[in-house]
Design a protein around this motif. Sequence first.
Motif, PDB file in Angstrom:
ATOM      1  N   LEU A 127     -18.578  21.370   0.365  1.00 61.99           N
ATOM      2  CA  LEU A 127     -17.172  21.271  -0.018  1.00 61.99           C
ATOM      3  C   LEU A 127     -16.477  20.188   0.795  1.00 61.99           C
ATOM      4  N   GLN A 128     -15.573  19.470   0.137  1.00 57.84           N
ATOM      5  CA  GLN A 128     -14.810  18.403   0.789  1.00 57.84           C
ATOM      6  C   GLN A 128     -13.354  18.566   0.411  1.00 57.84           C
ATOM      7  N   ALA A 129     -12.551  18.931   1.395  1.00 58.91           N
ATOM      8  CA  ALA A 129     -11.117  19.119   1.149  1.00 58.91           C
ATOM      9  C   ALA A 129     -10.364  17.832   1.440  1.00 58.91           C
ATOM     10  N   SER A 130      -9.265  17.657   0.717  1.00 58.36           N
ATOM     11  CA  SER A 130      -8.416  16.487   0.939  1.00 58.36           C
ATOM     12  C   SER A 130      -6.998  16.799   0.486  1.00 58.36           C
ATOM     13  N   GLY A 131      -6.067  15.958   0.922  1.00 59.17           N
ATOM     14  CA  GLY A 131      -4.703  16.057   0.416  1.00 59.17           C
ATOM     15  C   GLY A 131      -3.664  16.560   1.389  1.00 59.17           C
ATOM     16  N   GLY A 132      -4.057  16.907   2.599  1.00 58.17           N
ATOM     17  CA  GLY A 132      -3.069  17.378   3.551  1.00 58.17           C
ATOM     18  C   GLY A 132      -2.128  16.271   3.974  1.00 58.17           C
ATOM     19  N   GLY A 133      -1.110  16.658   4.729  1.00 57.13           N
ATOM     20  CA  GLY A 133      -0.157  15.674   5.203  1.00 57.13           C
ATOM     21  C   GLY A 133       1.094  16.307   5.745  1.00 57.13           C
ATOM     22  N   LEU A 134       2.108  15.466   5.906  1.00 60.27           N
ATOM     23  CA  LEU A 134       3.395  15.897   6.444  1.00 60.27           C
ATOM     24  C   LEU A 134       4.422  15.877   5.327  1.00 60.27           C
ATOM     25  N   VAL A 135       5.184  16.964   5.225  1.00 55.73           N
ATOM     26  CA  VAL A 135       6.196  17.061   4.180  1.00 55.73           C
ATOM     27  C   VAL A 135       7.388  17.824   4.739  1.00 55.73           C
ATOM     28  N   GLN A 136       8.553  17.541   4.212  1.00 55.83           N
ATOM     29  CA  GLN A 136       9.739  18.264   4.642  1.00 55.83           C
ATOM     30  C   GLN A 136       9.821  19.623   3.952  1.00 55.83           C
ATOM     31  N   ALA A 137      10.495  20.546   4.587  1.00 60.08           N
ATOM     32  CA  ALA A 137      10.689  21.864   3.994  1.00 60.08           C
ATOM     33  C   ALA A 137      11.329  21.722   2.616  1.00 60.08           C
ATOM     34  N   GLY A 138      10.813  22.512   1.691  1.00 65.49           N
ATOM     35  CA  GLY A 138      11.288  22.430   0.317  1.00 65.49           C
ATOM     36  C   GLY A 138      10.497  21.472  -0.542  1.00 65.49           C
ATOM     37  N   GLY A 139       9.659  20.687   0.084  1.00 73.07           N
ATOM     38  CA  GLY A 139       8.872  19.707  -0.645  1.00 73.07           C
ATOM     39  C   GLY A 139       7.589  20.287  -1.201  1.00 73.07           C
ATOM     40  N   SER A 140       6.791  19.400  -1.776  1.00 66.44           N
ATOM     41  CA  SER A 140       5.535  19.810  -2.416  1.00 66.44           C
ATOM     42  C   SER A 140       4.372  18.982  -1.889  1.00 66.44           C
ATOM     43  N   LEU A 141       3.213  19.585  -1.988  1.00 69.56           N
ATOM     44  CA  LEU A 141       1.987  18.918  -1.561  1.00 69.56           C
ATOM     45  C   LEU A 141       0.833  19.505  -2.358  1.00 69.56           C
ATOM     46  N   GLY A 142      -0.147  18.679  -2.674  1.00 71.21           N
ATOM     47  CA  GLY A 142      -1.304  19.170  -3.397  1.00 71.21           C
ATOM     48  C   GLY A 142      -2.577  18.963  -2.612  1.00 71.21           C
ATOM     49  N   LEU A 143      -3.437  19.944  -2.623  1.00 73.73           N
ATOM     50  CA  LEU A 143      -4.734  19.864  -1.969  1.00 73.73           C
ATOM     51  C   LEU A 143      -5.830  19.871  -3.028  1.00 73.73           C
ATOM     52  N   SER A 144      -6.924  19.207  -2.712  1.00 73.56           N
ATOM     53  CA  SER A 144      -8.094  19.201  -3.596  1.00 73.56           C
ATOM     54  C   SER A 144      -9.323  19.582  -2.793  1.00 73.56           C
ATOM     55  N   CYS A 145     -10.272  20.158  -3.474  1.00 72.15           N
ATOM     56  CA  CYS A 145     -11.539  20.524  -2.848  1.00 72.15           C
ATOM     57  C   CYS A 145     -12.647  20.164  -3.823  1.00 72.15           C
ATOM     58  N   ALA A 146     -13.415  19.163  -3.478  1.00 73.47           N
ATOM     59  CA  ALA A 146     -14.519  18.722  -4.319  1.00 73.47           C
ATOM     60  C   ALA A 146     -15.807  19.400  -3.865  1.00 73.47           C
ATOM     61  N   ALA A 147     -16.559  19.904  -4.824  1.00 75.08           N
ATOM     62  CA  ALA A 147     -17.785  20.627  -4.516  1.00 75.08           C
ATOM     63  C   ALA A 147     -18.996  19.909  -5.082  1.00 75.08           C
ATOM     64  N   SER A 148     -20.088  20.006  -4.367  1.00 71.83           N
ATOM     65  CA  SER A 148     -21.347  19.474  -4.873  1.00 71.83           C
ATOM     66  C   SER A 148     -22.057  20.568  -5.654  1.00 71.83           C
ATOM     67  N   GLY A 149     -23.132  20.221  -6.329  1.00 69.46           N
ATOM     68  CA  GLY A 149     -23.911  21.229  -7.020  1.00 69.46           C
ATOM     69  C   GLY A 149     -23.572  21.347  -8.486  1.00 69.46           C
TER      70      GLY A 149
END
Length: 120
Positions: free
Chosen positions: A3-25
């Motif tokens: 598994l490979q996670a990505s998409g984290g970061g810094l955001v202000q309260a009330g904001g949005s953020l998306g994370l992804s997780c790519a899997a092998s297999g």
Amino acid sequence: VQLQASGGGLVQAGGSLGLSCAASGRTFSSYTMGWFRQTPGKERALVASITWNWNGDSTFYADSVKGRFTISRDNAKNTMYLQMNSLKPEDTAVYYCAAKRLIESQYNYWGQGTQVTVSS
């Protein structure tokens, strides 16, 4: 499965953020996938999980994120997502994606963590 996670970061309260997780297999659809988060000094906690079914995905959300986070998966792309809206400072944590086979009781496959920081 790897598994490979990505998409984290810094955001202000009330904001949005998306994370992804790519899997092998080639059997991605046979795994229950989950997002966990961890803050210093605390145990890793399940945030959301998703299990593929012929009749539609089954999902679980921790009470703290219900109505704000949405978990989804694209089996054709071997990828899981976490859309996080209305973020709060208490959502700040390292987020991990994880997987387990349907017959397993514990998550045995983990991706590296990705930091999510929500500023007030």
